[in-house]
Structure formats: structure tokens, C-alpha cells
Design an enzyme around this catalytic site. Sequence first.
Site, PDB file in Angstrom:
ATOM      1  N   CYS A   1       0.861  -1.173   0.000  1.00  0.00           N
ATOM      2  CA  CYS A   1       0.000   0.000   0.000  1.00  0.00           C
ATOM      3  C   CYS A   1       0.894   1.219   0.000  1.00  0.00           C
ATOM      4  CB  CYS A   1      -0.911   0.003   1.216  1.00  0.00           C
ATOM      5  SG  CYS A   1      -2.001   1.426   1.290  1.00  0.00           S
TER       6      CYS A   1
ATOM      7  N   GLU B   1      -3.729   0.851  -5.804  1.00  0.00           N
ATOM      8  CA  GLU B   1      -2.713  -0.149  -6.144  1.00  0.00           C
ATOM      9  C   GLU B   1      -2.502  -0.079  -7.648  1.00  0.00           C
ATOM     10  OE1 GLU B   1      -0.901  -1.912  -4.190  1.00  0.00           O
ATOM     11  OE2 GLU B   1      -2.017  -2.296  -2.333  1.00  0.00           O
TER      12      GLU B   1
END
Length: 229
Positions: free
Chosen positions: A2, A103
Site C-alpha cells: 500500500c 494499487e
Amino acid sequence: MCGRFVYAAQCGENQLAFPQVVFPNEIPLRYNIAPGQDITAIANTAEPRADTFKWGLIPSWAKDHKIGNRLINARGETLAEKPSFRTAFKRRRCLIPATGFYEWQRNPDGKTKTPMYIALKSGAPFAFAGLWESWHSPEGQRIQSCTIITTEPNDLMAPIHNRMPVILPANAYDLWLDPAERTDLQALLSPYFAQEMTAYPVSTLVNSPINDTPDCLKPAKPPEQSALF
DNA sequence: CCAGACGTTGTT
DNA sequence: GTCTGG
DNA sequence: CCAGACGTTGTT
DNA sequence: GTCTGG
């Protein structure tokens, strides 16, 4: 992993999502939060209170704060053993409020990437599981920092990436924020319920952290599929 | 004993 | 700070 | 995570 | 290629 996230809740929604927490101020609205920047986290202090932390954990023993640039995530599977994280795992946990994260999914061409935005279907704020530290520079300056814990992907995330951040269910907040030293929390660090999450492609506007506007959340056309068959 | 590492990700 | 390697 | 820098000397 | 900065 992340490496970018979003906090764009409606006014007052944070207090609703985290009723046990003191918010001295509303959390600033952010659409493209990057590592190294100041973020809001809730540390496991006696009174849970929202405070500012630099994203990228600086271990207490670090000689140079720049090590934090590389410690923006911590693998949940190995937290208890890693010298950089194990003490924080026992004593300095935190919640990191968010409403979504990005992402970058590799395209079929194997070279380019498409940024994806991932959030809860409900649109509600949620919390990443994190760790925090307080570092003292040689010059005597204090820097509070934090990291986001990662785990294996759930069914929604698996096609996108091989890791995902740990999202804690609301009924785990009190346990994670217990100021006591504890070692029984590994079970909390599992992938969140895929059926409660959603993902869609966004534009490469989000690639540069300079762009921190609601446009980052706009759905974009998925990448062209390869015509070679 | 001292010196040196201590991390994640992705890519090859 | 604490562990591993030399 | 991605973007952008990555160097020295001397002069202003 | 690798590191720093956001």
C-alpha cells in the site's frame, strides 16, 4: 502493498466510525497521500487520540531518519520477529483512518501499469492496522512516524496485486488499541472481507503525488487488451 | 569482544 | 535497542 | 507507490 | 541502476 491512500470522508463521519477516539481537529481531506507525508493516526495511548505521524516508520535506533522512506509497510506475517517492528508490535500500535487506497496493476503488456482505486462498497471510513514510533534525532528533534501493515490479498485484490493493506474490522479496534503489551494480535492481521470491497481503474493523474484532488477518484477506462491471439 | 544489520516491493 | 557474524 | 535526480567549479 | 523526495 500500500503506497498511496485517500481520506475523503464526510464531515463528522470519522467520529461516527471511531466513537472511542478523540479528534482534536477534523482529519484533512486528502485524495493522494504519499509516503513521507504527514498523516493522521490514532496511537494506542491511554486516551485514543488522533495525532500527526510521518508515513514511513523510523526505528528508535536509527541514526538517519531517511530509513523511514523504505519502511512504509510492514509484513504482518513477520512483525513479531523483525528488529524494526517487533517492539512496536508489542507496545505501539495504531489505527490509520482511510476511505480508500490505490494499487498499480500490471497490464497484459507486462510493462505498463494501471492505477486502481479500492474502497468499501459502503463508502464508509475504515482503519488500516499500523505501528508507530517516536524517534529522536541527534539534534534533539522528535519525529513521530508510522507504517501500514500488509497481508496476502483477498479474492478482490489477488488479480490486482500480490499484497494488500490490513483493514481492521470495527470490532477489533479496542483490542488493537489496548495500551498493554501484548503478543496475541497476529490473528487480526488477515485480509478483509472481499465481498464488502470494490475496485475500479482511475487515471494516471494519481501517479504524481503533486495531484491531490477529487479528480484522482474519477473512474477511468480500463486498459486496452492485447489483440494478439 | 566489536562491527554491522535491522525493511518492503518488484523485477530479473 | 538487540541480534548475528566475524 | 511514482517521479525525478544523479555533479563540479566558479561567478553573481 | 539506485536513491531521495513527495
